[in-house]
Design a protein around this motif. Structure first.
Motif, short mmCIF file in Angstrom:
data_model
loop_
_atom_site.label_atom_id
_atom_site.label_comp_id
_atom_site.label_asym_id
_atom_site.label_seq_id
_atom_site.Cartn_x
_atom_site.Cartn_y
_atom_site.Cartn_z
N ASP A 195 18.12 43.53 7.25
CA ASP A 195 17.88 44.57 6.25
C ASP A 195 18.78 44.36 5.04
O ASP A 195 19.98 44.56 5.10
N ARG A 196 18.17 43.95 3.91
CA ARG A 196 18.94 43.68 2.70
C ARG A 196 19.10 44.99 1.91
O ARG A 196 18.27 45.34 1.07
N ALA B 116 24.86 49.02 16.54
CA ALA B 116 23.53 48.87 17.14
C ALA B 116 22.47 49.64 16.39
O ALA B 116 21.28 49.31 16.46
N PHE B 117 22.89 50.65 15.62
CA PHE B 117 21.93 51.48 14.90
C PHE B 117 21.67 51.00 13.47
O PHE B 117 21.08 51.73 12.68
N GLY B 118 22.10 49.82 13.11
CA GLY B 118 21.72 49.24 11.84
C GLY B 118 22.81 49.17 10.80
O GLY B 118 23.79 49.92 10.84
N VAL B 119 22.60 48.26 9.84
CA VAL B 119 23.62 48.00 8.84
C VAL B 119 23.78 49.15 7.85
O VAL B 119 24.85 49.34 7.29
N HIS C 122 16.39 43.80 16.23
CA HIS C 122 15.66 45.00 16.63
C HIS C 122 14.62 45.35 15.57
O HIS C 122 14.94 45.44 14.37
N PRO C 123 13.35 45.55 15.96
CA PRO C 123 12.29 45.78 14.97
C PRO C 123 12.47 47.04 14.14
O PRO C 123 12.04 47.09 12.99
N LYS C 124 13.13 48.06 14.70
CA LYS C 124 13.31 49.32 13.97
C LYS C 124 14.58 49.31 13.14
O LYS C 124 14.56 49.66 11.96
#
Length: 524
Positions: free
Chosen positions: A27-28, A173-176, A359-361
Motif C-alpha cells: 500500500d503506497r 498486522a493491520f496495515g501500514v 494480506h489482500p485487505k
C-alpha cells in the motif's frame, strides 16, 4: 559490463521497482512526515539516550559525550551513501537489495540475513528499556522481581517487553496506514518532549562545561587508560544513531519515494544528533550530583529528569519516554517485516512463499509480523536469567547492523572506483547525489564501519560481563547466526533464490539484466 539503453520512464521505474523486476504489491500511502518519522522512531532520541546514558557515564564519565559527535560524523557518512542509493532504489528491505545490486547474490543475501537477525535482536533489546521507566510512573508495573524501583528487574523487563512486542505485532498486522498514523503521532510527541526536556534542563544547569574536558578520574585501571574507557563508553552513542535506512525500506509504501526517502534519512539523523546531544549536554550540566552512583545504573538519565523536574512535570516526561520506547519498538518491528518480505519474495528465506504473502485487505505481510514477534519474545525468554542481557543484546545487534551496512558501503566503494556509480540519471533527474564528494565520503563510511564494528566486538568484561561465553558473545552469537545462515544458503537456498512468480512484474527481465541499467553496477 554490457551497456544497455535505460528503460523508459514510467510510474513503476520511477519508484525503483522496475530495476528489480518486482510488481507493486504494498500500500503506497506514506507521506513525507511519516517517512521521516519512521527513521526518527527507529533511531529514537528518547529511547537510546535514556537507555544507555548510564553505560557511558559509568565507564567514562561526562567526557564520554565526545563520542556523540564522533559517532554522528561516522554515521553521517554512511547515511549520505544511503541517501544516494535511496534516490535510485527506494525499495523494501533496502540494505538487502542494495547489497545485491552493488555486489552479488551472496553479498546481498548475507547482508539481508545480518540485518534481519539484527533487527529481531534489536527489538529484544529495545523493549527491555520499558522497565527503566514504567515502574517509576506506578510501582504496580513492577510485577516481577525487586521492589526497589531504582534498579532494573530482568524478569519484569522481559514480561513488559513481551507485552509490548505483542502490541506492535497486532498494529503491524493491520496495515501500514495504521502503523504510520500511530508512529507519526508518537514521533510528534517524542520530538516535542525531547526539545522541552533539553530546554528545561538548560535552565537548571549547576556547573560549567569544564566537566567535558577532564577524565574526572575515569580510566584508572582500564587497559589503555581513559582512551580504553572512552572506547567502551562510545557504545552508548553508537547504539542510538542507526536505523535511518528505515525511511528507504518503506520506499515501496511511500509516495514519490526517490525524492522523499533521501530527505527523510538526512532529517532523521540530523534531528537525532541535535536534540539528543542537547539533552545529554544539559543533563550532565544540570545533574544535582555527578557522583551519584545511580547515574551509573540503568535509569540514570531518568533519575536526573526526576531530580530536576519536580512533581508532575518529571512524570509527564517519563510518560513521553515510554511513548518513545513504544514507537521505537514499532519502527524496528516494521523494518524487520520489510527486510523479511524483501528476502522472501526472492525466495531467499525458508518458507519464502508464505513469508512474502501480502494480506489482500490490509496490503501488508502479516506472517512476517507474527513470526518476528514470536522470535523476539523467544530471545527475551531464553536470556531471562542473564544479568548482562541488555548490554549483550545491544552490542550484538549493533555489530550485525554495522556488518550489514558495510556490505552496502563496501561494494558501493568498489563500484565508485570502477566508475559504475553513481548512475547518471540521479543528476539528470534532479535526485540526490554526492557528486565529487562521493568517493571521500564513501571511504570514510567504510573505514568508520570497520573500526566501529571491531571496537564493539572486542571481548571486554565491561561490555559483555565475566565468563568466556559472555566476553566472547559477539563472536559466538554472530558466528552461530552467520554460520547457520550460510549453511542453509549453500545447501538449499542458493539453488532456489529468484523472484517468486507471485511478485514478478509481467514485463520483468531476468534479475541479472534488470538490475544493471546504463552506467550502473551489475547485479545478481
Amino acid at each position: 559490463m554490457t551497456t544497455k539503453e535505460p528503460p523508459a520512464v514510467s510510474a513503476e521505474s520511477d519508484t525503483g521497482m522496475g530495476d528489480f523486476g518486482y510488481k507493486e504489491s504494498l500500500d503506497r500511502s506514506i507521506g513525507k512526515f511519516a517517512s521521516f518519522a519512521a527513521g526518527v522512531s527507529y533511531i529514537s532520541i528518547l529511547t537510546g539516550t535514556f537507555q544507555l546514558f548510564y553505560f557511558g557515564m559509568g565507564n567514562a564519565g561526562p567526557a564520554y559525550l565526545w563520542s556523540w559527535p564522533i559517532v554522528f560524523l561516522g554515521q553521517l557518512a554512511v547515511a549520505l551513501c544511503f541517501m544516494e542509493l535511496a534516490a535510485k532504489y527506494p525499495i523494501a528491505g533496502s540494505v538487502y537489495n542494495w547489497a545485491k545490486i552493488l555486489g552479488n547474490k551472496l553479498v546481498g543475501w548475507f547482508s539481508g540475513w545480518m540485518m534481519l537477525t539484527a533487527s529481531i535482536v534489536t527489538m529484544s533489546a529495545v523493549v527491555l528499556a520499558i522497565d527503566s521507566t514504567l515502574p517509576k510512573l506506578w510501582s504496580g508495573f513492577r510485577i516481577l522481581g525487586s521492589d526497589d524501583l531504582s534498579v532494573v528487574s530482568p524478569s519484569n523487563a522481559v514480561l513488559l517487553g513481551s507485552i509490548l512486542v505483542a502490541v506492535t505485532t497486532v498494529i503491524n498486522a493491520f496495515g501500514v496506514k495504521l502503523m504510520a498514523r500511530i508512529n507519526s503521532a508518537g514521533v510528534f510527541i517524542e520530538l516535542i518532549a525531547a526539545v522541552l526536556i533539553a530546554v528545561i534542563l538548560a535552565f537548571n544547569i549547576t556547573r560549567g562545561p569544564s566537566v567535558f574536558f577532564s577524565s574526572n578520574g575515569y580510566g584508572a585501571g582500564v587497559s589503555g587508560g581513559y582512551l580504553g574507557a572512552f572506547l567502551i563508553a562510545s557504545l552508548a552513542s553508537g547504539y542510538v544513531m542507526y536505523g535511518f535506512d528505515t525511511a528507504s525500506s518503506l520506499g515501496e509504501e511511500t509516495m514519490n519515494p526517490r525524492k522523499t526517502a533521501p530527505t527523510a534519512i538526512l532529517r532523521a539523523i540530523l534531528a537525532s544528533f541535535v536534540i539528543g546531544g542537547a539533552i545529554l549536554v544539559f543533563a550532565i550540566l544540570a545533574a544535582p550530583n555527578l557522583q551519584d552512583p545511580k547515574l551509573a545504573q540503568q535509569g540514570g538519565l531518568q533519575q536526573i529528569v526526576l531530580d530536576v523536574m519536580y512533581g508532575p512535570v518529571g512524570r509527564i516526561f517519563l510518560i513521553c519516554i515510554v511513548i518513545a520506547v513504544f514507537v521505537c519498538t514499532l519502527a524496528v518491528h516494521t523494518a524487520a517485516i520489510r527486510i523479511t518480505f524483501a528476502m522472501a519474495r526472492d525466495n531467499a528465506l525458508p518458507l519464502g512463499e508464505q513469508l512474502a504473502r501480502v494480506h489482500p485487505k490490509y496490503q501488508t505481510p502479516v506472517v512476517p509480523a507474527v513470526t518476528i514477534g514470536v522470535l523476539s519474545v523467544l530471545i527475551l525468554v531464553i536470556n531471562i536469567n542473564q544479568p548482562t542481557i541488555f548490554v549483550l543484546l545491544t552490542s550484538v545487534a549493533i555489530i550485525m547492523i554495522y556488518i550489514a551496512y558495510l556490505m552496502v558501503t563496501g561494494p558501493m566503494l568498489v563500484q565508485r572506483i570502477k566508475r559504475n556509480w553513481p548512475p547518471k540519471d540521479l543528476k539528470e533527474g534532479g535526485y540526490f547525489t554526492l557528486g565529487r564528494w562521493g568517493l571521500p565520503v564513501n571511504i570514510v563510511a567504510v573505514v568508520w564501519g570497520i573500526g566501529m564494528a571491531l571496537n564493539l566486538a572486542w571481548p571486554r568484561t565491561a561490555v559483555y560481563g565475566v565468563g568466556w561465553y559472555n566476553t566472547w558473545a559477539a563472536f559466538l552469537y554472530i558466528g552461530v547466526i552467520g554460520g547457520a545462515g550460510l549453511l542453509w544458503y549453500f545447501t538449499v537456498g542458493s539453488r532456489h533464490i529468484g523472484t517468486l512468480s507471485s511478485h514478478a512484474a509481467e514485463t520483468a527481465k531476468p534479475a541479472a539484466e534488470s538490475a544493471a541499467p546504463t552506467s550502473e553496477p551489475e547485479g545478481v
